[in-house]
Design an enzyme around this catalytic site. Structure first.
Site, short mmCIF file in Angstrom:
data_model
loop_
_atom_site.label_atom_id
_atom_site.label_comp_id
_atom_site.label_asym_id
_atom_site.label_seq_id
_atom_site.Cartn_x
_atom_site.Cartn_y
_atom_site.Cartn_z
N GLY A 92 -30.06 77.46 83.71
CA GLY A 92 -30.46 78.44 84.72
C GLY A 92 -30.27 79.85 84.19
O GLY A 92 -31.18 80.70 84.29
N ASP A 146 -21.92 66.87 92.44
CA ASP A 146 -21.84 68.17 93.12
C ASP A 146 -23.14 68.96 93.02
O ASP A 146 -23.33 69.94 93.76
CB ASP A 146 -20.67 68.99 92.55
CG ASP A 146 -19.33 68.41 92.96
OD1 ASP A 146 -19.23 67.92 94.11
OD2 ASP A 146 -18.38 68.42 92.15
N ASN A 147 -24.02 68.58 92.09
CA ASN A 147 -25.30 69.30 91.96
C ASN A 147 -26.23 69.06 93.15
O ASN A 147 -27.23 69.76 93.31
CB ASN A 147 -26.02 68.95 90.66
CG ASN A 147 -25.35 69.50 89.41
OD1 ASN A 147 -25.40 68.88 88.34
ND2 ASN A 147 -24.73 70.65 89.51
N ARG A 197 -27.26 72.08 95.30
CA ARG A 197 -28.21 73.13 94.86
C ARG A 197 -29.44 73.12 95.78
O ARG A 197 -29.69 72.15 96.50
CB ARG A 197 -28.62 72.86 93.43
CG ARG A 197 -27.45 73.02 92.48
CD ARG A 197 -27.90 73.02 91.05
NE ARG A 197 -26.75 73.17 90.17
CZ ARG A 197 -26.83 73.53 88.91
NH1 ARG A 197 -28.01 73.75 88.37
NH2 ARG A 197 -25.74 73.65 88.19
N ARG A 240 -35.31 79.44 87.35
CA ARG A 240 -34.30 78.51 86.80
C ARG A 240 -34.94 77.21 86.31
O ARG A 240 -34.52 76.61 85.32
CB ARG A 240 -33.24 78.20 87.86
CG ARG A 240 -32.32 79.35 88.20
CD ARG A 240 -31.34 78.95 89.31
NE ARG A 240 -30.60 77.75 88.95
CZ ARG A 240 -29.48 77.75 88.22
NH1 ARG A 240 -28.96 78.87 87.79
NH2 ARG A 240 -28.88 76.62 87.94
N ARG A 245 -19.47 71.20 75.34
CA ARG A 245 -20.09 71.84 76.51
C ARG A 245 -20.81 73.09 76.03
O ARG A 245 -20.18 73.97 75.43
CB ARG A 245 -19.07 72.19 77.59
CG ARG A 245 -19.76 72.86 78.80
CD ARG A 245 -18.86 73.00 80.00
NE ARG A 245 -19.62 73.57 81.13
CZ ARG A 245 -19.44 73.23 82.40
NH1 ARG A 245 -18.52 72.35 82.72
NH2 ARG A 245 -20.17 73.77 83.36
N ARG A 278 -14.88 74.18 81.00
CA ARG A 278 -14.33 73.25 82.00
C ARG A 278 -15.11 71.95 81.91
O ARG A 278 -16.18 71.87 81.30
CB ARG A 278 -14.40 73.85 83.40
CG ARG A 278 -15.79 74.31 83.81
CD ARG A 278 -15.80 74.87 85.25
NE ARG A 278 -17.08 75.49 85.56
CZ ARG A 278 -17.27 76.81 85.67
NH1 ARG A 278 -16.27 77.66 85.49
NH2 ARG A 278 -18.47 77.28 85.96
N LEU A 279 -14.54 70.92 82.58
CA LEU A 279 -15.15 69.58 82.49
C LEU A 279 -16.08 69.27 83.66
O LEU A 279 -16.92 68.39 83.56
CB LEU A 279 -14.06 68.51 82.40
CG LEU A 279 -13.20 68.59 81.13
CD1 LEU A 279 -12.16 67.48 81.12
CD2 LEU A 279 -14.05 68.50 79.88
N GLU A 321 -11.73 65.47 71.65
CA GLU A 321 -11.70 66.81 71.06
C GLU A 321 -12.76 67.64 71.78
O GLU A 321 -13.91 67.19 71.93
CB GLU A 321 -12.03 66.74 69.56
CG GLU A 321 -10.98 66.01 68.75
CD GLU A 321 -9.61 66.69 68.79
OE1 GLU A 321 -9.56 67.93 68.93
OE2 GLU A 321 -8.59 65.97 68.70
N ASP A 344 -25.13 72.53 79.72
CA ASP A 344 -25.04 73.60 80.73
C ASP A 344 -25.68 74.89 80.22
O ASP A 344 -25.74 75.13 79.01
CB ASP A 344 -23.56 73.85 81.08
CG ASP A 344 -23.40 74.68 82.34
OD1 ASP A 344 -24.29 74.61 83.21
OD2 ASP A 344 -22.40 75.41 82.44
C1 IPE Z 1 -22.01 70.52 85.07
O1 IPE Z 1 -22.64 71.75 85.13
C2 IPE Z 1 -22.98 69.44 85.42
C3 IPE Z 1 -24.06 69.23 84.45
C4 IPE Z 1 -24.23 69.85 83.33
C5 IPE Z 1 -25.00 68.20 84.83
P1 IPE Z 1 -22.53 72.69 86.43
O2 IPE Z 1 -23.31 73.92 86.11
O3 IPE Z 1 -22.94 71.95 87.63
O4 IPE Z 1 -20.96 72.97 86.49
P2 IPE Z 1 -20.16 74.17 87.16
O5 IPE Z 1 -20.68 74.31 88.55
O6 IPE Z 1 -20.44 75.37 86.34
O7 IPE Z 1 -18.74 73.75 87.08
C1 IPE Z 2 -27.31 72.63 83.49
O1 IPE Z 2 -27.69 73.95 83.62
C2 IPE Z 2 -28.19 71.67 84.25
C3 IPE Z 2 -27.57 71.10 85.45
C4 IPE Z 2 -26.35 71.31 85.85
C5 IPE Z 2 -28.39 70.23 86.25
P1 IPE Z 2 -27.38 74.80 84.93
O2 IPE Z 2 -28.49 74.60 85.89
O3 IPE Z 2 -26.04 74.53 85.44
O4 IPE Z 2 -27.48 76.25 84.34
P2 IPE Z 2 -26.50 77.46 84.66
O5 IPE Z 2 -25.11 77.01 84.37
O6 IPE Z 2 -26.71 77.82 86.08
O7 IPE Z 2 -26.94 78.52 83.71
MG MG Z 3 -24.21 75.34 85.13
#
Ligand code: IPE
Ligand code: IPE
Ligand code: MG
Length: 232
Positions: A19, A63-64, A67, A29, A173, A179-180, A192, A16
């Site tokens: 972006g 859930d992605n 986007r 992003r 993470r 969070r998970l 862990e 994570d």
């Molecule tokens: C979790 O990250 C999913 C991946 C890393 C693929 P997100 O960025 O989607 O999670 P939230 O929205 O912050 O919980």
């Molecule tokens: C993780 O980075 C990649 C995916 C969830 C696909 P993010 O795209 O969630 O980046 P942030 O959390 O918005 O910075």
């Molecule tokens: Mg993210």
């Protein structure tokens, strides 16, 4: 299991912060996701060099899908490039690749790239690399529950078998959130947890080593008490 020199059998990473990493540099992003793909290559190489047996990477959650379309499209292009570009190298390193999650909603060319890469690397026996794409732990558990034999005498074991993933020992993470986000909820029951502020594009071998080091210092009790306390 005890603390000490123990190493994780199964390491899972929520990749994570792509972006935010990009935006903080005035970049789109998608540039963060491109750097993130480089971090995946580095991390897989490091995991292999460190002798980690199983690595699961969270690449795209169910859930992605919510986007913006161009971002989702760019993520799938990067995934396809990764699979097509790395499969031979993975095979040469003895790494077996598996993609977990739903496939029925993925673009055809992504499904084809997954099938090719899984085929190319199928004989790998030194490390398992699992990439979670269109993955939702809740959905995985719900689907397994639907297949649970009626009147099962050991529903917990049966459900574990149906879910199929190995228990997670170390869950990392990046990106600062703690969070998970619907990742491996069943398998991570006794994982862990290591949360790192470092955004995924900056993740390196030294972060992975530090997380393993931290893991080896943790005392895993699985509900029991320490051996030393037992002796008192
Ligand atoms: C979790 O990250 C999913 C991946 C890393 C693929 P997100 O960025 O989607 O999670 P939230 O929205 O912050 O919980
Ligand atoms: C993780 O980075 C990649 C995916 C969830 C696909 P993010 O795209 O969630 O980046 P942030 O959390 O918005 O910075
Ligand atoms: Mg993210």
């Amino acid at each position: 299991m005890q603390s000490g020199t123990e190493r994780p059998r199964h390491t899972a990473i929520v990749m994570d912060g792509n972006g935010r990493w990009a935006v903080s540099r005035g970049l789109p992003r998608i540039a963060g996701h491109r750097e993130g793909a480089s971090a995946v290559r580095r991390t897989v190489e490091a995991a292999r060099a460190l002798g980690l047996p199983i690595l699961t990477l969270y690449a795209f959650s169910s859930d992605n899908w919510s986007r913006p379309r161009p971002e989702v499209g760019a993520l799938f292009t990067l995934l396809r490039e990764y699979l097509d570009g790395e499969a031979t190298r993975l095979r040469d390193e003895g790494i077996r690749l598996e993609v977990i999650g739903r496939r029925d909603r993925l673009p055809d060319e992504v499904v084809a790239a997954i099938t090719r890469a899984e085929g190319t690397t199928a004989a790998g026996s030194s490390m398992r690399l699992r990439i979670a794409v269109d993955y939702s732990a809740r959905e995985t558990i719900a689907r397994a529950a639907r297949r649970l034999p009626r009147g099962s005498e050991s529903p917990r074991e049966d459900l574990s078998r149906l879910i199929g993933g190995p228990d997670v020992d170390l869950l990392i993470r990046t990106g600062g959130e703690q969070r998970l986000s619907d990742f491996l909820l069943w398998e991570a029951a006794y994982a862990e947890l290591v949360f790192l502020p470092c955004p995924w594009p900056e993740f390196s071998r030294s972060h992975l080593e530090a997380a393993i080091e931290e893991f080896s210092r943790r005392q895993r009790r699985f509900g029991r008490i320490d051996d030393a306390a037992e002796a008192v």
